[in-house]
Design a protein around this motif. Structure first.
Motif, PDB file in Angstrom:
ATOM      1  N   ASN A   1      -3.015  45.805 -52.682  1.00 22.39           N
ATOM      2  CA  ASN A   1      -3.286  46.909 -51.764  1.00 22.39           C
ATOM      3  C   ASN A   1      -3.852  46.408 -50.453  1.00 22.39           C
ATOM      4  O   ASN A   1      -3.449  46.851 -49.362  1.00 22.39           O
ATOM      5  CB  ASN A   1      -4.236  47.918 -52.405  1.00 22.39           C
ATOM      6  CG  ASN A   1      -3.569  48.760 -53.479  1.00 22.39           C
ATOM      7  OD1 ASN A   1      -2.346  48.792 -53.589  1.00 22.39           O
ATOM      8  ND2 ASN A   1      -4.359  49.435 -54.287  1.00 22.39           N
ATOM      9  N   TYR A   2      -4.817  45.473 -50.532  1.00 20.19           N
ATOM     10  CA  TYR A   2      -5.418  44.941 -49.308  1.00 20.19           C
ATOM     11  C   TYR A   2      -4.401  44.176 -48.469  1.00 20.19           C
ATOM     12  O   TYR A   2      -4.383  44.273 -47.236  1.00 20.19           O
ATOM     13  CB  TYR A   2      -6.595  44.035 -49.655  1.00 20.19           C
ATOM     14  CG  TYR A   2      -7.836  44.779 -50.085  1.00 20.19           C
ATOM     15  CD1 TYR A   2      -8.514  45.601 -49.191  1.00 20.19           C
ATOM     16  CD2 TYR A   2      -8.320  44.675 -51.381  1.00 20.19           C
ATOM     17  CE1 TYR A   2      -9.649  46.290 -49.577  1.00 20.19           C
ATOM     18  CE2 TYR A   2      -9.450  45.365 -51.782  1.00 20.19           C
ATOM     19  CZ  TYR A   2     -10.111  46.174 -50.871  1.00 20.19           C
ATOM     20  OH  TYR A   2     -11.230  46.860 -51.251  1.00 20.19           O
ATOM     21  N   MET A   3      -3.555  43.393 -49.115  1.00 18.59           N
ATOM     22  CA  MET A   3      -2.552  42.623 -48.374  1.00 18.59           C
ATOM     23  C   MET A   3      -1.553  43.548 -47.685  1.00 18.59           C
ATOM     24  O   MET A   3      -1.174  43.326 -46.527  1.00 18.59           O
ATOM     25  CB  MET A   3      -1.836  41.666 -49.322  1.00 18.59           C
ATOM     26  CG  MET A   3      -2.736  40.587 -49.895  1.00 18.59           C
ATOM     27  SD  MET A   3      -3.205  39.336 -48.689  1.00 18.59           S
ATOM     28  CE  MET A   3      -1.718  38.322 -48.687  1.00 18.59           C
ATOM     29  N   ALA A   4      -1.117  44.593 -48.392  1.00 17.22           N
ATOM     30  CA  ALA A   4      -0.185  45.553 -47.785  1.00 17.22           C
ATOM     31  C   ALA A   4      -0.833  46.267 -46.595  1.00 17.22           C
ATOM     32  O   ALA A   4      -0.183  46.493 -45.567  1.00 17.22           O
ATOM     33  CB  ALA A   4       0.275  46.560 -48.835  1.00 17.22           C
ATOM     34  N   GLN A   5      -2.111  46.619 -46.730  1.00 20.57           N
ATOM     35  CA  GLN A   5      -2.811  47.259 -45.618  1.00 20.57           C
ATOM     36  C   GLN A   5      -2.928  46.331 -44.421  1.00 20.57           C
ATOM     37  O   GLN A   5      -2.791  46.759 -43.271  1.00 20.57           O
ATOM     38  CB  GLN A   5      -4.207  47.703 -46.077  1.00 20.57           C
ATOM     39  CG  GLN A   5      -4.212  48.844 -47.077  1.00 20.57           C
ATOM     40  CD  GLN A   5      -5.571  49.030 -47.723  1.00 20.57           C
ATOM     41  OE1 GLN A   5      -6.593  48.595 -47.191  1.00 20.57           O
ATOM     42  NE2 GLN A   5      -5.583  49.668 -48.891  1.00 20.57           N
ATOM     43  N   ALA A   6      -3.184  45.041 -44.699  1.00 22.15           N
ATOM     44  CA  ALA A   6      -3.295  44.066 -43.615  1.00 22.15           C
ATOM     45  C   ALA A   6      -1.981  43.945 -42.855  1.00 22.15           C
ATOM     46  O   ALA A   6      -1.955  43.918 -41.626  1.00 22.15           O
ATOM     47  CB  ALA A   6      -3.702  42.705 -44.181  1.00 22.15           C
ATOM     48  N   ALA A   7      -0.870  43.878 -43.604  1.00 21.59           N
ATOM     49  CA  ALA A   7       0.441  43.765 -42.969  1.00 21.59           C
ATOM     50  C   ALA A   7       0.757  45.005 -42.142  1.00 21.59           C
ATOM     51  O   ALA A   7       1.247  44.910 -41.003  1.00 21.59           O
ATOM     52  CB  ALA A   7       1.516  43.537 -44.027  1.00 21.59           C
ATOM     53  N   GLU A   8       0.456  46.168 -42.698  1.00 21.34           N
ATOM     54  CA  GLU A   8       0.726  47.405 -41.976  1.00 21.34           C
ATOM     55  C   GLU A   8      -0.112  47.502 -40.703  1.00 21.34           C
ATOM     56  O   GLU A   8       0.380  47.887 -39.639  1.00 21.34           O
ATOM     57  CB  GLU A   8       0.445  48.605 -42.879  1.00 21.34           C
ATOM     58  CG  GLU A   8       0.738  49.947 -42.220  1.00 21.34           C
ATOM     59  CD  GLU A   8       0.475  51.120 -43.148  1.00 21.34           C
ATOM     60  OE1 GLU A   8       0.745  52.263 -42.744  1.00 21.34           O
ATOM     61  OE2 GLU A   8      -0.010  50.894 -44.285  1.00 21.34           O
ATOM     62  N   HIS A   9      -1.373  47.126 -40.803  1.00 16.46           N
ATOM     63  CA  HIS A   9      -2.261  47.208 -39.650  1.00 16.46           C
ATOM     64  C   HIS A   9      -1.816  46.264 -38.535  1.00 16.46           C
ATOM     65  O   HIS A   9      -1.865  46.604 -37.351  1.00 16.46           O
ATOM     66  CB  HIS A   9      -3.691  46.896 -40.069  1.00 16.46           C
ATOM     67  CG  HIS A   9      -4.696  47.085 -38.983  1.00 16.46           C
ATOM     68  ND1 HIS A   9      -5.027  46.098 -38.073  1.00 16.46           N
ATOM     69  CD2 HIS A   9      -5.436  48.169 -38.636  1.00 16.46           C
ATOM     70  CE1 HIS A   9      -5.921  46.557 -37.227  1.00 16.46           C
ATOM     71  NE2 HIS A   9      -6.195  47.809 -37.544  1.00 16.46           N
ATOM     72  N   ALA A  10      -1.375  45.054 -38.933  1.00 15.70           N
ATOM     73  CA  ALA A  10      -0.964  44.050 -37.947  1.00 15.70           C
ATOM     74  C   ALA A  10       0.469  44.246 -37.481  1.00 15.70           C
ATOM     75  O   ALA A  10       0.889  43.622 -36.494  1.00 15.70           O
ATOM     76  CB  ALA A  10      -1.137  42.653 -38.525  1.00 15.70           C
TER      77      ALA A  10
END
Length: 467
Positions: free
Chosen positions: A266-275
């Motif tokens: 979940n955290y990795m997907a959020q990081a990718a989406e944010h960036a």
């Protein structure tokens, strides 16, 4: 009015936002269905929880259910009451062949085989799986495609080639790959090669008495890791374990690849989406030309205290089944990226379209086997021995010396073997003399000079430097 029977449940507070709130809600839902019980859930620092349970047992007041991190499984087996009796009883034996308890369907036969085996001894399920994770590799697909890498590497050799391609990018990231200096990565690297940390089949066919941190499989991985670092491909933050720093490097696009737990999905997907980049996910790479030995299982399980009266024991067993019914196990996966522990919970997520909308999560589950009636991917039989966390700390400090000080892998990990063996020998002496009670025997995570991280810190890392 009859006073409700109190079920004391001590769980590790993993500090992720909303984590304990969800568990308290489940306790309230169980009470509503079973008003004759009150579920008293206490969230405690998971690093101290094992010691606190032992202290409560010494005082004659252990919880009915205690949660243990997988690295403390041997200590949980070995725990004794002040009278010298086993502190915990087998979940399977307590169920005694029943298909439901207080109307809650028994789910142990529905558990994923790899997970059930991990928490079993001689075929007997001794504790109830709770949190389950697998190891994965994550990629910044935009950077990889720009480097001409069309798919995630599936072998160590392909990973090295991908690193070289990323390094050749004009204005590319400073490094190609990162992962934390943590014991899980050594264990997984051994697993894919079929290697062991301990004798007697990793402590599974007999009590582990000898450790080997300088085996051929271990040194093959350490030397590979060292080479990636020396060639400038691997980013080492210099901290142990520094999950936050590694996540931030991925979020900031300072690396194109990160190896980490499925717990970070979940955290990795959020990081990718944010960036604003596309993420891709694959299984932990194996070695070219060799059979893939399987995935280690990390996480936690729930242990049932021995000697409870029948009413209390049935309430505790029913609550364990309730936590892992299809709906609750599926929701735990959605909320925290933990692998669904039963076939039924996986099928529920499939039927609801969760995996179609979130395909990365399907892969994490597939690493631990089939959710059909077949056995699927063979699991690695993870190591089982005393002071596991202490041995992990020995590995990480040795690796830090290899990376930062240029220590020779063979000699440094031979020293590490001797140091870890001293810890195991001390554990066995302590067990024989006093039972498993000392803080050293019961430690969960012990990282010299390292800070603990929280869910809030990880959320900050997700936003990266520009967040």
């Amino acid at each position: 009015m009859t006073t409700p029977t109190v079920i004391d449940v001590w769980l590790g507070d993993l500090t992720f936002p909303g984590y304990m709130d969800r568990l308290h809600r489940l306790g309230a839902e169980f009470e509503k269905a079973h008003p004759e019980y009150r579920i008293n859930i206490e969230g405690r620092d998971f690093r101290n929880l094992s010691k606190e349970i032992a202290e409560a047992a010494d005082a004659g007041r252990p919880p009915a259910i205690g949660e243990f991190y997988f690295a403390v499984t041997q200590a949980a087996y070995d725990m004794r009451t002040k009278d010298g009796e086993p502190l915990f009883t087998s979940v399977q034996r307590a169920i005694a062949g029943r298909t439901e308890i207080l109307g809650e369907p028994v789910v142990v036969d529905d558990l994923l085989p790899a997970v059930r085996e991990h928490y079993s001894r001689d075929g007997d399920l001794v504790s109830m799986p709770a949190v389950v994770t697998a190891m994965l590799i994550y990629g910044n697909q935009d950077l990889l495609r720009a480097a001409g890498v069309e798919r995630l590497p599936t072998t160590w050799e392909e990973l090295e080639a991908a690193c070289e391609a990323v390094a050749a990018l004009p204005d590319g990231p400073s490094h190609a790959v990162t992962w934390a200096n943590h014991g899980l990565f050594f264990q997984q690297a051994l697993a894919v090669q079929g290697g062991h940390l301990a004798d007697h089949d990793n402590g599974r066919s007999g009590r582990a008495s000898r450790l080997d941190l300088s085996s051929k499989e271990m040194l093959t991985f350490v030397e590979y890791w060292q080479r990636l670092h020396q060639e400038g491909h691997y980013l080492y933050t210099g901290k142990i374990p520094d999950w936050e720093g590694n996540l931030k490097a991925f979020a900031d696009q300072d690396v194109a690849l990160r190896v980490t737990s499925s717990n970070d999905l979940n955290y990795m997907a959020q990081a990718a989406e944010h960036a604003g980049f596309q993420m891709t996910v694959g299984r932990f790479p194996g070695r070219a030309g060799e059979p893939y030995g399987g995935n280690i299982i990390a996480g936690t399980s729930l242990w049932l205290t021995a000697g409870l009266d029948e009413v209390t024991q049935d309430g505790a067993l029913a609550f364990m089944q309730f936590l892992n019914n299809p709906r609750n196990a599926a929701d735990r996966h959605i909320a925290s990226s933990f692998v669904p522990v039963t076939r039924s919970s996986y099928r529920l997520l499939e039927d609801e379209g969760w995996f179609e909308a979130n395909p990365y999560h399907r892969l994490a589950s597939a690493q631990l086997g089939s959710y059909t009636e077949g056995e699927g991917v063979p699991p690695c039989r993870g190591a089982l021995f005393g002071d596991f966390a202490g041995a992990q700390d020995v590995m990480t400090r040795a690796m830090g010396d290899v990376l930062l000080q240029g220590a020779d892998p063979a000699s440094r990990f031979a020293e590490a073997t001797a140091e870890a063996q001293e810890l195991l020998d001390a554990y066995e002496r302590d067990r024989a003399d006093n039972g498993v009670r000392s803080p050293e025997s019961l430690r969960v995570e012990y990282f010299t000079g390292a800070e603990a991280y929280t869910g809030a810190q990880l959320e900050n890392a997700v936003r990266g430097s520009n967040g």
